[in-house]
Design an enzyme around this catalytic site. Sequence first.
Site, PDB file in Angstrom:
ATOM      1  N   PRO A   2       6.263  44.699 -50.920  1.00  0.00           N
ATOM      2  CA  PRO A   2       6.654  43.303 -50.666  1.00  0.00           C
ATOM      3  C   PRO A   2       6.669  42.505 -51.978  1.00  0.00           C
ATOM      4  O   PRO A   2       5.701  42.510 -52.728  1.00  0.00           O
ATOM      5  CB  PRO A   2       5.548  42.783 -49.743  1.00  0.00           C
ATOM      6  CG  PRO A   2       4.810  43.985 -49.258  1.00  0.00           C
ATOM      7  CD  PRO A   2       4.996  45.048 -50.284  1.00  0.00           C
ATOM      8  N   GLU A   3       7.788  41.862 -52.234  1.00  0.00           N
ATOM      9  CA  GLU A   3       7.928  41.037 -53.438  1.00  0.00           C
ATOM     10  C   GLU A   3       7.816  39.564 -53.039  1.00  0.00           C
ATOM     11  O   GLU A   3       7.753  39.240 -51.869  1.00  0.00           O
ATOM     12  CB  GLU A   3       9.289  41.311 -54.088  1.00  0.00           C
ATOM     13  CG  GLU A   3       9.470  42.746 -54.575  1.00  0.00           C
ATOM     14  CD  GLU A   3       8.656  43.037 -55.831  1.00  0.00           C
ATOM     15  OE1 GLU A   3       8.061  42.105 -56.408  1.00  0.00           O
ATOM     16  OE2 GLU A   3       8.608  44.212 -56.224  1.00  0.00           O
ATOM     17  N   HIS A  91      -2.704  51.506 -38.117  1.00  0.00           N
ATOM     18  CA  HIS A  91      -2.764  50.666 -39.326  1.00  0.00           C
ATOM     19  C   HIS A  91      -2.730  49.164 -39.056  1.00  0.00           C
ATOM     20  O   HIS A  91      -2.515  48.389 -39.963  1.00  0.00           O
ATOM     21  CB  HIS A  91      -1.647  51.011 -40.319  1.00  0.00           C
ATOM     22  CG  HIS A  91      -1.490  52.473 -40.584  1.00  0.00           C
ATOM     23  ND1 HIS A  91      -2.504  53.247 -41.099  1.00  0.00           N
ATOM     24  CD2 HIS A  91      -0.441  53.310 -40.383  1.00  0.00           C
ATOM     25  CE1 HIS A  91      -2.084  54.504 -41.201  1.00  0.00           C
ATOM     26  NE2 HIS A  91      -0.846  54.575 -40.770  1.00  0.00           N
ATOM     27  N   ARG A 110      -0.985  51.741 -46.351  1.00  0.00           N
ATOM     28  CA  ARG A 110      -1.594  52.281 -47.573  1.00  0.00           C
ATOM     29  C   ARG A 110      -2.873  51.549 -47.988  1.00  0.00           C
ATOM     30  O   ARG A 110      -3.574  51.977 -48.893  1.00  0.00           O
ATOM     31  CB  ARG A 110      -0.560  52.270 -48.699  1.00  0.00           C
ATOM     32  CG  ARG A 110       0.613  53.203 -48.361  1.00  0.00           C
ATOM     33  CD  ARG A 110       1.626  53.279 -49.464  1.00  0.00           C
ATOM     34  NE  ARG A 110       1.089  53.876 -50.672  1.00  0.00           N
ATOM     35  CZ  ARG A 110       1.769  53.984 -51.811  1.00  0.00           C
ATOM     36  NH1 ARG A 110       2.993  53.523 -51.882  1.00  0.00           N
ATOM     37  NH2 ARG A 110       1.221  54.544 -52.860  1.00  0.00           N
ATOM     38  N   ARG A 152       6.741  38.125 -80.105  1.00  0.00           N
ATOM     39  CA  ARG A 152       6.349  39.190 -79.170  1.00  0.00           C
ATOM     40  C   ARG A 152       7.344  40.345 -79.270  1.00  0.00           C
ATOM     41  O   ARG A 152       8.548  40.143 -79.206  1.00  0.00           O
ATOM     42  CB  ARG A 152       6.322  38.655 -77.721  1.00  0.00           C
ATOM     43  CG  ARG A 152       5.282  37.578 -77.469  1.00  0.00           C
ATOM     44  CD  ARG A 152       3.869  38.137 -77.418  1.00  0.00           C
ATOM     45  NE  ARG A 152       3.733  39.274 -76.510  1.00  0.00           N
ATOM     46  CZ  ARG A 152       3.507  39.159 -75.207  1.00  0.00           C
ATOM     47  NH1 ARG A 152       3.373  37.976 -74.652  1.00  0.00           N
ATOM     48  NH2 ARG A 152       3.379  40.231 -74.453  1.00  0.00           N
TER      49      ARG A 152
END
Length: 271
Positions: A2-3, A91, A110, A152
């Site tokens: 999930p983003e 789950h 998970r 950077r």
Amino acid sequence: MPELPEVETTRLGISPHIEKQTVHSVIVRNGKLRWPVPNAIKKILPKQILLSITRRGKYLILEFKNGCLLIHLGMSGSLQVVSPKKELRKHDHVDIIFKNNQCLRYHDPRRFGSILWTNKPPFEHKLLKDLGPEPLDKTFNAQHLWDRSRKRRVTIKQFIMDSHNVVGVGNIYASESLFRAGIHPRRAAGKVSLEQYNLLVKSIKTVIKAAIKQGGTTLKDFTGGDGKPGYFQQRLNVYGRKGEPCRQCDKPISHCVMGQRATYYCTVCQK
Ligand SMILES: [Zn+2]
């Protein structure tokens, strides 16, 4: 995984059913998530009103009078609002049952997600306090990225995926945004000009907004559906298109692994 857009879609999907509602009880069937689910919430939450659900990065913040629940979906977590009597799936680890007979059910095969309790201001929590700006916030702009990237040498792709610089730019969104901005993913972040950061910031905002919109149309049902996201149904320009013709110039899309993540780009359109 999930983003940010999926977490935001989840927030929008579950809020109308449980916001301003009073908790009846909490059931923890398996509290062994990334960190243990605090047992105390079974005593703290009943009789409390859920005041609001907000989001910071990929954390959902469920605010109560005396503290906040911080929920992260990890790799495979999802939330649904269901009847407390709805048959359990494997789950389904945690239920928060409200007095209006709605149940917020946390599902996570998970178990890399987390459900934490804090009685301090949530933004001061160690998991939230160092997060960069939200991608759709005004404070996320070209100047911000340019200032942070001077000298950077980290690649621009890894730079925008670092949540200290901006939250929510996951692997797919990084590849897609860099393509739209015409920037090669291996460029050093310190070598990207202010003008290019301007294009990149616009691209990131466009890609994330589109994903939230897409999530809103695909994840219609948070009250009994399977909560599966539809992000891969989005039209992607480069991600997952190795060897397929670039939509702008027809050259086959290139692929490499950067920071252990699959990376896709066009060697003609991205410099
Ligand atoms: Zn191209």
